[in-house]
Write a protein that holds these residues in place. Structure first.
Motif, mmCIF file in Angstrom:
data_model
loop_
_atom_site.group_PDB
_atom_site.id
_atom_site.type_symbol
_atom_site.label_atom_id
_atom_site.label_comp_id
_atom_site.label_asym_id
_atom_site.label_seq_id
_atom_site.Cartn_x
_atom_site.Cartn_y
_atom_site.Cartn_z
ATOM 1 N N GLN A 326 8.666 -7.585 10.050
ATOM 2 C CA GLN A 326 8.279 -8.957 9.750
ATOM 3 C C GLN A 326 6.786 -9.126 9.497
ATOM 4 N N PHE A 327 5.942 -8.514 10.291
ATOM 5 C CA PHE A 327 4.504 -8.709 10.127
ATOM 6 C C PHE A 327 4.044 -8.252 8.750
ATOM 7 N N PHE A 328 4.520 -7.112 8.291
ATOM 8 C CA PHE A 328 4.125 -6.610 6.979
ATOM 9 C C PHE A 328 4.789 -7.409 5.867
ATOM 10 N N SER A 329 6.013 -7.859 6.114
ATOM 11 C CA SER A 329 6.758 -8.591 5.096
ATOM 12 C C SER A 329 6.247 -10.013 4.922
ATOM 13 N N GLN A 390 1.038 4.827 13.679
ATOM 14 C CA GLN A 390 0.440 5.349 12.461
ATOM 15 C C GLN A 390 -0.181 4.224 11.622
ATOM 16 N N PRO A 391 -1.300 4.503 10.937
ATOM 17 C CA PRO A 391 -1.910 3.506 10.046
ATOM 18 C C PRO A 391 -0.985 3.169 8.892
ATOM 19 N N TRP A 392 -1.022 1.874 8.488
ATOM 20 C CA TRP A 392 -0.217 1.461 7.329
ATOM 21 C C TRP A 392 -0.783 0.175 6.748
ATOM 22 N N GLY A 393 -1.545 0.293 5.665
ATOM 23 C CA GLY A 393 -2.050 -0.872 4.959
ATOM 24 C C GLY A 393 -3.220 -1.533 5.662
ATOM 25 N N VAL A 394 -3.749 -2.575 5.001
ATOM 26 C CA VAL A 394 -4.876 -3.339 5.542
ATOM 27 C C VAL A 394 -4.572 -4.824 5.412
ATOM 28 N N ASN A 396 -6.198 -8.990 5.048
ATOM 29 C CA ASN A 396 -7.062 -9.656 4.064
ATOM 30 C C ASN A 396 -8.526 -9.297 4.237
ATOM 31 N N ALA A 397 -8.925 -8.962 5.461
ATOM 32 C CA ALA A 397 -10.320 -8.620 5.735
ATOM 33 C C ALA A 397 -10.594 -7.140 5.536
ATOM 34 N N GLY A 398 -9.595 -6.408 5.097
ATOM 35 C CA GLY A 398 -9.763 -4.979 4.881
ATOM 36 C C GLY A 398 -9.650 -4.152 6.142
ATOM 37 N N GLN A 399 -9.204 -4.759 7.237
ATOM 38 C CA GLN A 399 -9.058 -4.028 8.493
ATOM 39 C C GLN A 399 -7.755 -3.232 8.502
ATOM 40 N N GLN A 400 -7.823 -2.043 9.075
ATOM 41 C CA GLN A 400 -6.665 -1.168 9.121
ATOM 42 C C GLN A 400 -5.540 -1.779 9.955
ATOM 43 N N LEU A 401 -4.307 -1.686 9.438
ATOM 44 C CA LEU A 401 -3.122 -2.102 10.166
ATOM 45 C C LEU A 401 -2.337 -0.868 10.599
ATOM 46 N N TYR A 402 -1.430 -1.072 11.564
ATOM 47 C CA TYR A 402 -0.687 0.049 12.134
ATOM 48 C C TYR A 402 0.780 -0.322 12.308
ATOM 49 N N GLN A 403 1.617 0.697 12.319
ATOM 50 C CA GLN A 403 3.024 0.521 12.642
ATOM 51 C C GLN A 403 3.123 0.313 14.143
ATOM 52 N N GLU A 404 3.633 -0.846 14.565
ATOM 53 C CA GLU A 404 3.648 -1.177 15.990
ATOM 54 C C GLU A 404 5.068 -1.415 16.514
ATOM 55 N N LEU A 405 5.978 -0.520 16.156
ATOM 56 C CA LEU A 405 7.329 -0.590 16.691
ATOM 57 C C LEU A 405 7.420 0.172 18.017
ATOM 58 N N TYR A 406 6.432 -0.055 18.862
ATOM 59 C CA TYR A 406 6.426 0.527 20.202
ATOM 60 C C TYR A 406 6.454 -0.601 21.229
ATOM 61 N N VAL A 407 6.839 -0.286 22.448
ATOM 62 C CA VAL A 407 6.997 -1.295 23.495
ATOM 63 C C VAL A 407 5.698 -2.093 23.646
ATOM 64 N N GLU A 438 0.033 -0.687 0.134
ATOM 65 C CA GLU A 438 -0.414 -1.962 -0.446
ATOM 66 C C GLU A 438 0.703 -2.992 -0.520
ATOM 67 N N ALA A 439 1.933 -2.569 -0.287
ATOM 68 C CA ALA A 439 3.074 -3.491 -0.358
ATOM 69 C C ALA A 439 3.227 -4.197 0.982
ATOM 70 N N ASN A 440 2.449 -5.253 1.176
ATOM 71 C CA ASN A 440 2.570 -6.063 2.394
ATOM 72 C C ASN A 440 2.160 -7.496 2.082
ATOM 73 N N GLN A 441 2.273 -8.373 3.053
ATOM 74 C CA GLN A 441 2.026 -9.796 2.814
ATOM 75 C C GLN A 441 0.563 -10.106 2.534
ATOM 76 N N PHE A 442 -0.333 -9.178 2.851
ATOM 77 C CA PHE A 442 -1.758 -9.444 2.683
ATOM 78 C C PHE A 442 -2.235 -9.060 1.287
ATOM 79 N N THR A 443 -1.949 -7.852 0.867
ATOM 80 C CA THR A 443 -2.377 -7.431 -0.467
ATOM 81 C C THR A 443 -1.316 -7.723 -1.521
ATOM 82 N N THR A 444 -0.070 -7.959 -1.094
ATOM 83 C CA THR A 444 1.054 -8.410 -1.939
ATOM 84 C C THR A 444 1.250 -7.582 -3.204
ATOM 85 N N GLN A 445 0.952 -6.312 -3.134
ATOM 86 C CA GLN A 445 1.095 -5.468 -4.326
ATOM 87 C C GLN A 445 2.466 -4.769 -4.320
#
Length: 611
Positions: A326-329, A390-394, A396-407, A438-445
């Motif tokens: 959801q967060f990335f979508s 693991q890192p995945w996308g950034v 709007n501010a260009g900050q690194q995002l991560y996969q957070e499917l952990y507890v 780049e395929a996420n709600q922030f960069t929308t590519q």
């Protein structure tokens, strides 16, 4: 590819439902004679065959409601409650005419249509073209060959889609009318496959090696070779040796394994030759991710047969629905929260490389550590699967995002609390085989690359060849002088991504190497709509599903919320069963039930065993 907007409204879906023989768009008011009065309108009619192809990435492919067909097997789980996990995985298959993948009714002629429905629809179109092509005035030999080549190819392809699910069928070589005898007896799978071979030989004869750029995406000679190889391997498989009256555990059909090896060899020779200027090739390891998506509108060079839809808006929705938490979508509704995830079962199939040699994870020589499970894995693992932290996308501010499917992670919390996904149990993995950061709600590519919807690619032909050669001659023999043994074919697929050769101890017998081929196929073709059908044709689905579908719980240390770089977190891992992902599968489920109305109303059209 140019598309004519002539659209069939009604087609013969099943034998008992043929009322209108050729209804085309009322905006044109065309009769059948008018459709076949010139080449352009006839080709427009034939072009209705292309939209009926499956689109595995479509958000509602086969009306499956935000779930991937891969979650029928042990390689994927679905986090959205829909027909797949409520009906298909429950084993409750009786009277499910409108259920995606299984059904035979509902929407016709597009990506939301069930595969059986679309296939009968398409076969009728192909038959009509074959019947009428010689009557088209002033048609040139080249135009005739193009129409016939595509019609024979599609008739074979769609018939193959039916029989691999229903088993042997009558020969459907006529566009039937109500006056015809529709009570046709079913043939064996082998007899049905012989007809496919005949059609594909004609397609190979008539289809071009390549099309002009503005026609790119049409079936080619290379596609026909590839389908012939694949269909022959299916005909050789254990399930397909069964007749119409019972289902038994049988061995491969020896005659068909010999033929499947020959046809795969011929396909590989065609690929390697570059005949006619085609571009087909086994792409290099450094290009691996671009087999599945690339810049531009054309498909990857490894793609032999595919659906090139080109609907970029639909592509964006499909990416969000199938692959992104959801967060990335972005958003809060069904599309935003639904996604499918790889299981621990498929994760465990990726080998570990230790000191230049590859081992299964349960081999003591692998050095596999359950608390450091993602170290030194098969390179394809890192291309296909994103693990917690693991890192995945950034943003709007260009900050690194991560996969957070952990507890306690952002994605874990949203998935386990959403009204749409909280009743399902997640595996903690993301499939990234078909998406880019780049395929996420922030960069929308979402349309930065063209997403490839591949039915058969070059690596699969090597795998098909290896399986057929092993069953026909054993792992290390090449009595026909093809220049490639089963073991060598598997190593071609492995070596191109930097995987070492298969250890000799796994190639000592047909039976031992069979398991290695099947594991290699699961890894290389992960989430490409093969695993479910492979489990069925090998007749090992009951054995596989007797083991739990599993996932992973990743628990970070306390204070993880304050750690900016999530990839540095020291997780504790626990493999768990996924109770919402168990499969109910018995002997009768190897074949789908045929349309109940036909089995009940037609004396000769018998139902599949157990239904």
């Amino acid at each position: 590819m140019n598309k004519n907007i002539l659209i069939l409204l009604t087609a013969c879906i099943l034998f008992t439902s043929c009322e209108e023989f050729l209804d085309v768009s009322p905006d044109f008011g065309l009769t059948e004679d008018e459709v076949f009065s010139e080449y352009q309108s006839a080709r427009g009619f034939l072009d209705n065959l292309y939209p009926s192809l499956l689109d595995f990435h479509a958000w509602d492919s086969q009306n499956m409601q935000r779930t991937t067909v891969n979650a029928l097997s042990d390689e994927a789980g679905s986090l959205f409650t829909g027909p797949l996990n409520q009906i298909l995985n429950s084993g409750a298959w009786i009277n499910r005419s409108g259920t995606g993948e299984l059904g035979w009714g509902g929407v016709t002629g597009g990506p939301r249509g069930n595969v059986i429905t679309n296939s009968f629809y398409a076969i009728r179109i192909a038959n009509k073209v074959i019947e009428r092509v010689e009557s088209i005035p002033a048609i040139t030999e080249n135009q005739r060959n193009e129409l016939l080549g595509q019609a024979h190819f599609f008739r074979a392809w769609y018939y193959f889609q039916i029989i691999q699910r229903w088993g042997g069928m009558p020969i459907l070589e006529n566009s039937f009318t109500p006056d015809d005898d529709l009570d046709l007896p079913r043939l064996t799978y082998s007899e049905s496959s012989e007809w496919i071979m005949e059609d594909l030989d004609k397609a190979i004869e008539f289809l071009p090696h390549v099309w002009n750029d503005n026609e790119f995406g049409r079936a080619t000679k290379g596609a026909a070779y590839a389908v012939k190889s694949m269909a022959a391997l299916y005909a050789a498989s254990p399930l397909m040796q069964n007749g119409l009256n019972s289902i038994q555990y049988l061995d491969y059909g020896q005659e068909w394994t010999v033929r499947a090896a020959q046809y795969a060899h011929e396909t590989l020779q065609y690929i390697i030759s570059g005949e006619g200027g085609h571009r087909f090739r086994l792409m290099a390891g450094e290009e691996y991710e671009n087999i599945f998506y690339q810049e531009g509108v054309q498909m990857s060079d490894e793609s032999l047969w595919y659906n090139m839809d080109g609907n970029r808006r639909a592509q964006a929705r499909g990416l969000r629905v199938h692959y992104l938490p959801q967060f990335f979508s972005g958003g809060t509704g069904n599309d935003a929260t639904a996604f499918s995830n790889p299981t621990q079962n498929i994760v465990d199939m990726f080998e570990v490389i230790n000191d230049g040699t590859a081992y299964p994870i349960d081999d003591s020589r692998s050095g596999y550590d359950p608390q450091n499970p993602f170290e030194n894995r098969d390179p394809r693992f890192y291309n296909n699967i994103l693990v917690p932290g693991q890192p995945w996308g950034v943003n709007n501010a260009g900050q690194q995002l991560y996969q957070e499917l952990y507890v306690g992670g952002r994605d874990y919390s949203s998935t386990t609390t959403s009204n749409f996904t909280r009743d399902r149990v997640l595996s903690s993995y993301m499939c990234i085989k078909y998406i880019w950061p780049e395929a996420n709600q922030f960069t929308t590519q979402y349309t930065l690359y063209n997403l490839n919807n591949i039915f058969i690619r070059v690596a699969q032909v090597y795998l098909d060849y290896a399986e057929a050669m092993n069953e026909a001659y054993g792992p290390n023999a090449d009595p026909e002088g093809y220049g490639l043994t089963a073991v060598q074919a598997i190593n071609v697929v492995r070596n191109r991504v930097g995987m070492p050769d298969v250890l000799p101890e796994f190639t000592s017998s047909k039976e031992i190497f069979r398991d290695k081929i099947r594991n290699e196929r699961a890894v290389e073709l992960m989430w490409e709509n093969h695993r479910w059908h492979d489990l069925r044709r090998w007749m090992i689905a009951e054995e596989v599903f007797s083991q739990p579908i599993r996932g992973l719980v990743a628990t970070p240390p306390s204070g993880h919320q304050q750690v900016q770089d999530k990839s540095t977190l020291d997780f504790t891992y626990e493999v768990i069963d996924l109770p919402t992902e168990q499969r109910i599968f018995s002997l009768r489920h190897y074949w789908y039930p045929v349309a109940f109305s036909d089995a009940q109303n037609l004396f000769n059209f018998q139902q599949n065993p157990g239904w």
